[in-house]
Every structure is written in C-alpha cells, then in structure tokens.
Design an enzyme around this catalytic site. Structure first.
Site, mmCIF file in Angstrom:
data_model
loop_
_atom_site.group_PDB
_atom_site.id
_atom_site.type_symbol
_atom_site.label_atom_id
_atom_site.label_comp_id
_atom_site.label_asym_id
_atom_site.label_seq_id
_atom_site.Cartn_x
_atom_site.Cartn_y
_atom_site.Cartn_z
ATOM 1 N N ASP A 84 -4.017 -9.653 -4.696
ATOM 2 C CA ASP A 84 -2.560 -9.558 -4.779
ATOM 3 C C ASP A 84 -2.181 -8.139 -5.185
ATOM 4 O O ASP A 84 -2.457 -7.700 -6.309
ATOM 5 C CB ASP A 84 -2.017 -10.574 -5.801
ATOM 6 C CG ASP A 84 -0.495 -10.596 -5.816
ATOM 7 O OD1 ASP A 84 0.126 -9.737 -5.155
ATOM 8 O OD2 ASP A 84 0.062 -11.471 -6.499
ATOM 9 N N ASN A 111 -3.870 -1.414 3.827
ATOM 10 C CA ASN A 111 -2.833 -1.670 4.822
ATOM 11 C C ASN A 111 -1.687 -2.548 4.313
ATOM 12 O O ASN A 111 -0.554 -2.428 4.778
ATOM 13 C CB ASN A 111 -3.522 -2.332 6.040
ATOM 14 C CG ASN A 111 -2.559 -3.058 6.938
ATOM 15 O OD1 ASN A 111 -1.963 -2.466 7.836
ATOM 16 N ND2 ASN A 111 -2.377 -4.366 6.715
ATOM 17 N N TYR A 195 11.282 2.169 -1.040
ATOM 18 C CA TYR A 195 10.215 2.009 -0.029
ATOM 19 C C TYR A 195 9.611 3.386 0.269
ATOM 20 O O TYR A 195 8.387 3.545 0.288
ATOM 21 C CB TYR A 195 10.774 1.388 1.258
ATOM 22 C CG TYR A 195 9.728 1.228 2.349
ATOM 23 C CD1 TYR A 195 8.648 0.373 2.190
ATOM 24 C CD2 TYR A 195 9.826 1.943 3.555
ATOM 25 C CE1 TYR A 195 7.679 0.232 3.194
ATOM 26 C CE2 TYR A 195 8.866 1.802 4.558
ATOM 27 C CZ TYR A 195 7.794 0.944 4.369
ATOM 28 O OH TYR A 195 6.844 0.811 5.350
ATOM 29 N N LYS A 199 5.729 4.783 -0.159
ATOM 30 C CA LYS A 199 4.952 5.319 0.963
ATOM 31 C C LYS A 199 4.584 6.789 0.714
ATOM 32 O O LYS A 199 3.564 7.271 1.224
ATOM 33 C CB LYS A 199 5.739 5.141 2.266
ATOM 34 C CG LYS A 199 5.910 3.678 2.658
ATOM 35 C CD LYS A 199 4.625 3.088 3.229
ATOM 36 C CE LYS A 199 4.113 1.877 2.562
ATOM 37 N NZ LYS A 199 2.881 1.343 3.154
#
Ligand SMILES: NC(=O)c1ccc[n+]([C@@H]2O[C@H](COP(=O)([O-])OP(=O)(O)OC[C@H]3O[C@@H](n4cnc5c(N)ncnc54)[C@H](OP(=O)(O)O)[C@@H]3O)[C@@H](O)[C@H]2O)c1
Length: 322
Positions: A84, A111, A195, A199
């Site tokens: 997780d 990924n 987000y 990234k």
C-alpha cells in the site's frame, strides 16, 4: 497527461524487449492500466515478475488474466505481494517480504499512483497524492541492498524506473518545499498542484538515487523517470471523485488518449532496452515513445537542494512511522 508525440521519429515496440530469462522484476500497481501491461510484457519475455498491489483480489484476478493472455507454453512466472503506497510501513514490509523470497532484483518499476484526488491524509499523516512519492521512496530504499547485490553480479542490467507525469510542471505554479511534512502536504495548493508536486518528487528521487549511486562508486544501476503520455486508464478515478460533474468531459478527452499498450512502451523501454546503457541515460527523463526530454530547471535541481530535502524528510518519516 500531455506529451504523445505523433511525429516521433522512431517507434519502439514490445518486440524490441530482450530476453529476460533469469531476471526478476517488481511492478507496483500492476493490476490495471500501465502497470498491468508492464507486468504482462516483462513476463512474456521470461522475467519472474512480482505484482505489488494493495488489493489482493484485484491482483490475483489480474495475474489470472495475464496467464490467459500469454501463451500457456510460456508458463509465466507471476507473484503477488501486498503493498500500500499510502503506508511507509507497508512499503517497507513489501520490500522485506520480497527479499525473503528472492536473491536478485533486476527491474523495479515504481508505477502505482493516484491523480487529482480531493485533499486527504493517509495513515501516516501524509497527503495521499504525496504518497506517490513517499511510498515508492520507502519501497525502493528498503530494496537498495538487493539492487546493489544484483548490480555486482555478472551480466546484470539493473534498472529503477519511476513513473512520473508531464503534470510535474503543475508544481511550478507554486514554490515546492520539502523541509517539513506540512510543506510536503501543501494543504493550500490546488488538487492538480499537489499531483504535480508528487510527480516532481518522482523525478527528484530519480536524480538523487542516481547521484548517490555515483557517489558510492556504482555505475551500472540506471535510474530513469518516465512520463507515459496521456493514456486511457483508471487514473481518472481521482478527478471523477474531485469533480463528478465533469464526467462527460473526461469521456470526451479519452478519445484523444493512447491505449495502455502504447502508454506502457516508454516504461518498458526504460526497464529493458540495451539503449539505456549504450546511450548512458542515467537519471534521464523519458517521454513517449522512448524519447529523452529535457527537465525543467526545478526538476533538474542543479544544487540538489530539493532532492536532498525530499530524501531527508522521507527518511525522518520512515523512522517515525515505519
Ligand atoms: N494514464 C495517464 O494518462 C498517465 C499520465 C501520466 C502519468 N501517469 C502515471 O502512470 C502511473 C500508472 O497510472 P495508470 O494510468 O495506469 O492508472 P490506473 O489505471 O489508475 O492504475 C494505477 C495503479 O496504481 C495502484 N494504486 C493506486 N493507489 C495505490 C495504493 N495506495 N497502493 C498501491 N497501489 C495503488 C492502483 O491499484 P488499484 O487498482 O487497487 O486502485 C492501480 O494498480 C501513475 O503513477 C500515474 O501517475 C499516467
């Protein structure tokens, strides 16, 4: 989500993946989307592949589906370990379980991920999108001893692939800061900003890992960041949760996306192609399909400050929570 280059000069294909017999791989979030294709294609070429996923039923169903899709003569070697991303302890334990079972790790594809979810803290008090970075940090750093041992074996080709997004540029609208948990969580930022930040951490982690390998004299482990392109997967679960009324727009947008098969090509290239070593693509950022792309100045992080702060913060969080 941007970046599919329709005019790309060359088209790398799965048929270019070399024979992977004897190699062992991990793919996080391999039960669907890009991860699913990555697991399937690595297994097709003979690697033993571990699917690290959070939901056992989804993982086992995906493994059964891959077995059906691949020629039964291939006898694909597929395994599952629970993982997780939201829990630093779960990631560390997944690594420990893997190291109990295996004596080598050739390919690690980080990924798994979520996108544009509403603000929420995970079990460790880390914002759930930020866990795209912290969960993979915990997994990868726990696996480093085995990755290094594998790199010392004859004819090894060790790769660490961090799946980022062109959306990392959303983080540029604000000033990233990784000196505290609060600044990592960025409650005041927009959903897309968070987000983008997660990234960006995928890229900074790639840079920092590569730098640390070089400093310890390890030159044959290749760390790469990959933006897969805009791909039709289940990743829109996040935006649909944040803005359910935009559902028709997302359905329309999907018409302009790549399939998961196309989207997975760049991470498969990063994980397996001999060109990575031939061209010495250390800490490179790749865009679709299998093309190098220059990083923004934030992502280049020339003085290593952002990457170093992110590393130090993750280590401190692991000490407290895992
Ligand atoms: N699709 C795109 O256009 C696009 C563009 C740029 C970058 N990316 C990146 O590509 C990667 C793969 O995304 P995708 O498009 O294939 O999305 P996807 O179809 O939604 O797959 C995401 C995978 O991550 C797993 N995951 C999510 N949260 C997790 C958690 N807490 N613990 C463990 N696993 C978790 C999911 O597991 P469950 O199935 O159990 O939820 C699923 O297996 C992501 O890192 C994403 O940021 C995608």
């Amino acid at each position: 989500m941007l970046g599919f280059n329709f005019f790309s000069k060359k088209q790398w294909e799965v048929s270019s993946i070399p024979d992977l017999t004897g190699r062992v791989a991990i793919v996080t979030g391999g039960n669907t989307g890009l991860g699913y294709i990555t697991v399937r294609e690595l297994a097709r070429k003979g690697a033993r592949v571990y699917m690290l996923s959070r939901t056992e039923t989804r993982a086992l169903a995906a493994i059964a589906k891959i077995r059906k899709e691949l020629d039964s003569e291939l006898k694909p070697e597929l395994e599952y370990i629970n993982f997780d991303l939201l829990s630093l302890k779960s990631a560390k334990e997944a690594a420990e379980e893997f190291m109990r079972r295996e004596k080598r790790l050739d390919i690690l594809v980080n990924n798994a991920g979520i996108m544009a979810t509403p603000y929420e803290l995970g079990p460790d008090g880390i914002e759930i999108q930020a866990c795209n970075g912290t969960g993979h940090f915990s997994l990868t750093v726990s696996l480093l001893p085995l990755l290094k041992e594998t790199a010392a074996m004859p004819d090894s080709h060790v790769r660490i692939v961090n799946v980022t997004s062109a959306g990392y540029l959303f983080a540029h609208m604000e000033k990233p800061d990784f000196t505290s948990l609060e600044s990592l969580n960025q409650k005041a930022w927009s959903t897309w900003g968070r987000y983008g930040l997660s990234k960006l951490t995928n890229i900074l982690f790639t840079n920092e890992l590569q730098k640390r390998f070089a400093e310890s004299g390890i030159t044959n482990i290749y760390c790469l960041s990959v933006h897969p392109g805009a791909v039709n997967t289940e990743l829109t679960r996040g935006p649909l949760q944040s803005w359910p009324f935009l559902a028709p727009l997302w359905s329309l947008a999907k018409m302009f996306t790549m399939t998961s098969e196309q989207g997975a090509l760049t991470q498969l290239y990063a994980a397996t192609s001999p060109e990575i070593e031939e061209k010495d693509l250390k800490a490179a950022l790749l865009f679709p399909i299998a093309q190098t792309k220059s990083k923004s100045s934030l992502a280049k992080d020339k003085d290593g400050k952002l990457g170093g702060d992110f590393w130090t913060l993750c280590e401190a969080l692991i000490r407290q929570k895992a």
